[in-house]
Design a protein around this motif. Sequence first.
Motif, mmCIF file in Angstrom:
data_model
loop_
_atom_site.group_PDB
_atom_site.id
_atom_site.type_symbol
_atom_site.label_atom_id
_atom_site.label_comp_id
_atom_site.label_asym_id
_atom_site.label_seq_id
_atom_site.Cartn_x
_atom_site.Cartn_y
_atom_site.Cartn_z
ATOM 1 N N UNK A 348 48.767 -7.005 37.875
ATOM 2 C CA UNK A 348 49.987 -6.300 37.480
ATOM 3 C C UNK A 348 50.789 -6.039 38.743
ATOM 4 N N UNK A 349 51.745 -6.921 39.044
ATOM 5 C CA UNK A 349 52.413 -6.934 40.338
ATOM 6 C C UNK A 349 53.692 -6.100 40.343
ATOM 7 N N UNK A 350 54.348 -6.069 41.495
ATOM 8 C CA UNK A 350 55.560 -5.263 41.675
ATOM 9 C C UNK A 350 56.827 -6.013 41.248
ATOM 10 N N UNK A 371 56.101 0.762 42.630
ATOM 11 C CA UNK A 371 54.941 0.414 41.812
ATOM 12 C C UNK A 371 53.773 -0.023 42.693
ATOM 13 N N UNK A 372 52.564 0.399 42.355
ATOM 14 C CA UNK A 372 51.358 -0.002 43.083
ATOM 15 C C UNK A 372 50.702 -1.165 42.335
ATOM 16 N N UNK A 373 50.576 -2.335 42.946
ATOM 17 C CA UNK A 373 49.917 -3.465 42.272
ATOM 18 C C UNK A 373 48.465 -3.134 41.958
ATOM 19 N N UNK A 374 47.954 -3.743 40.919
ATOM 20 C CA UNK A 374 46.565 -3.506 40.539
ATOM 21 C C UNK A 374 45.997 -4.752 39.873
ATOM 22 N N UNK A 375 44.669 -4.855 39.928
ATOM 23 C CA UNK A 375 43.943 -5.957 39.309
ATOM 24 C C UNK A 375 43.198 -5.448 38.086
#
Length: 588
Positions: A348-350, A371-375
């Motif tokens: 979930x990217x910026x 936004x903080x990217x997350x897997x």
Amino acid sequence: MAKDFTHQFHYIRRNTQKMVPKPIIVTTQPTSATSPPLPTTVRTEEKTKTERQTQTIRTNTSQTKTTRVELKRRTTEAWVPALILNAFDDIINNFIDPPLKPSVDPRRVLTQNFAPVDELPPTPCELLQGTLPPCLDGAYIRNGPNPHFLPRGPYHLFDGDGMLHALRISQGKPTTLCSRYVKTYKYKVENDAGFPLIPNVFSGFNSIPASAARGSLTAARILAGQYNPANGIGLANTSLAFFANRLFALGESDLPYAVTVTPDGDVETVGRCDFDGKLAFSMTAHPKIDPDTGECFAFRCSPVPPFLSYFRFDRNGNKHPDVPIFSVPSPSFLHDFAITKKYAIFCDIQLGMNPSMFLSGGSPVGSIPSKVPRLGILPRDAKDESTIKWFDVPGFNLMHAINAWEEDEGRTVVLVAPNVVSLEHAIERVELVHPVVEKVRIDLEAGIVKRQPLSARNLDFGVLNPAYVGKKNRFVYAAVGDPMPKISGVVKLDVSKGEEVGCRFYGEGCYGGEPFFVAREDAVEEEDDGYLVTYVHDERSGVSKFLVMDAKSPELRVVAAVRLPRRVPYGFHGLFVKESELRKVWVP
């Protein structure tokens, strides 16, 4: 070739300045620049009173001769609205939203080897150097954007119609190159009309005035019956996939389009595929095929909830139900993902819907710095999202995944992918994008994420031996951006050592594309025992070649080169399909 290229460049420049459709040459008198060209069959004959359904146009030079134009069931009631709507389109493109930014100016975007080409029937090729390995028995096909009509207004590199460039190889000998458009619904309806109808996705909705004007024009075209969006508006211009004995051209704005390569090397579009009505709207252009089970794993993004949906197909192409991922709270631009033997991995990217950029006159798709990217790690056979785990990974923005696998008896997931460290330029300044390949280790129990850069080079379009998808692998081959989207060479990385172990540059003025790995037929244990193939274009001579490189050698030695009968524009992703697989391709 150089003379032909120069002529085509000035042709594009001259016509894009006028913002008119791609000209269609007929023998009748020319029409207005804003009028839709009528598809006609023209012939001259003696004046007659028969065939009342034929329109007769008197010539100015003879009282005894007439020119009869046979319309394809097109009446005045059909093309007068088109004339009015095209005039409105010209007002939008010239006054409301002219292509002022370099990223959407067709005079800048469609230059050099990015300029479009016409279709090419199967045409013989010439072997220039070496010998083609026996394992290259089938077809190498590369997808990419190639606008069917010269743009009437703003145009982004991602907006071109899909064209497949297929090199047919028979028993290690080059036979033909064929270039064909993917005959999407968009292509067909615009080809029948003779002018563009469907607005561009990446360049058609910049700012509120432009979106309001083009939205109104789109609604008017639909109400006038010029096209039906329910039939699909996508381009199929991004990649290809082979699964369930079908070959697909893919673009994430639409459903897959089944295609086939005929024995004589021609490329034909079979049609849009919804998998017995179970697949709706769209699918990622980067599905993952498990080489051991034959299953295919995919997803789609949506501007409305659920913003992400995951699904899979069995080896026979039967689609399982969607798994909505409601834990993605806003529209996010997910272009690719990865699989292991147990999991599907999403980033979930910026990059997503950015209202602030839209209000300031930019694209509605843009970077979101806050936004903080997350897997997200989801069991790949999950029936719902209840078991998904999310891990924050600040600064990690994945556009193209290379591979992933499990270690420590499934407690750790390893992901190899380029991290786009300059994501804010991904849409409007592609030449400033700098992806860095990283190896990411995710401890599923402790929630700890560790990252290791594998190279400082500008690398993207990474590939591996397809037999190792979802399994631990050692070698990765990535394209060198010089700058993106031009590719000056290819680098071989040793993932286990975290270092570069091979490299080849194509030479001054020569640029290629994504490499593709083809294993040797007798390769059993050695992962890198095979060849890299790609198209390379020399901008000085105007010559395009098909290049074959030894994937084991440190210098990625060229073992064969094929001169192509005409230039192949730069594009996106490719695929090599074996002859045995081509024979299995399902055709209704």
